[in-house]
Design a protein around this motif. Structure first.
Motif, PDB file in Angstrom:
ATOM      1  N   ILE A 193       0.840  -1.201   0.000  1.00  0.00           N
ATOM      2  CA  ILE A 193       0.000   0.000   0.000  1.00  0.00           C
ATOM      3  C   ILE A 193       0.875   1.251   0.000  1.00  0.00           C
ATOM      4  O   ILE A 193       0.623   2.196  -0.759  1.00  0.00           O
ATOM      5  CB  ILE A 193      -0.964  -0.010   1.204  1.00  0.00           C
ATOM      6  N   ILE A 194       1.913   1.256   0.830  1.00  0.00           N
ATOM      7  CA  ILE A 194       2.820   2.410   0.885  1.00  0.00           C
ATOM      8  C   ILE A 194       3.453   2.637  -0.484  1.00  0.00           C
ATOM      9  O   ILE A 194       3.501   3.769  -0.987  1.00  0.00           O
ATOM     10  CB  ILE A 194       3.900   2.211   1.966  1.00  0.00           C
ATOM     11  N   ARG A 195       3.931   1.580  -1.116  1.00  0.00           N
ATOM     12  CA  ARG A 195       4.572   1.693  -2.438  1.00  0.00           C
ATOM     13  C   ARG A 195       3.593   2.204  -3.492  1.00  0.00           C
ATOM     14  O   ARG A 195       3.954   3.017  -4.344  1.00  0.00           O
ATOM     15  CB  ARG A 195       5.151   0.349  -2.891  1.00  0.00           C
ATOM     16  N   GLN A 196       2.353   1.734  -3.433  1.00  0.00           N
ATOM     17  CA  GLN A 196       1.348   2.199  -4.395  1.00  0.00           C
ATOM     18  C   GLN A 196       1.086   3.689  -4.222  1.00  0.00           C
ATOM     19  O   GLN A 196       0.974   4.418  -5.206  1.00  0.00           O
ATOM     20  CB  GLN A 196       0.052   1.408  -4.238  1.00  0.00           C
ATOM     21  N   ILE A 197       0.987   4.126  -2.993  1.00  0.00           N
ATOM     22  CA  ILE A 197       0.756   5.549  -2.738  1.00  0.00           C
ATOM     23  C   ILE A 197       1.946   6.377  -3.205  1.00  0.00           C
ATOM     24  O   ILE A 197       1.787   7.422  -3.838  1.00  0.00           O
ATOM     25  CB  ILE A 197       0.454   5.784  -1.239  1.00  0.00           C
TER      26      ILE A 197
END
Length: 87
Positions: free
Chosen positions: A10-14
């Motif tokens: 999720i962090i990487r996608q954001i």
């Protein structure tokens, strides 16, 4: 573990959004009696990955609680999977 992988994903996608999403916190040095801090316009600074992961995990836990509570009173399938998360 699996939960940590999901959080990091999720962090990487954001972070890969255009423009890139960031995880910020108010700069403690800019708070105080400064009028901008009082108005909520103080300086914001990026947090480290550990803090970002903590915030994403917290958000997921809260969303899970909300979903669980609403599902107890709901009998219709709304097509939302447990991994659908709006941050």
């Amino acid at each position: 573990n699996e939960k940590k992988k999901i959080v990091i994903s999720i962090i990487r996608q954001i972070q890969s959004m255009d423009p890139p999403g960031r995880f910020l916190q108010r700069d403690p040095k800019s708070e105080g009696v400064d009028i901008k801090a009082v108005l909520g316009e103080g300086r914001w600074v990026p947090v480290d990955e550990e803090k970002a992961a903590s915030k994403v995990s917290h958000c997921l836990r809260e969303r899970r609680k909300e979903k669980k509570g609403s599902l107890e009173n709901e009998t219709v399938d709304d097509g939302i999977s447990p991994l659908d998360v709006n941050l």
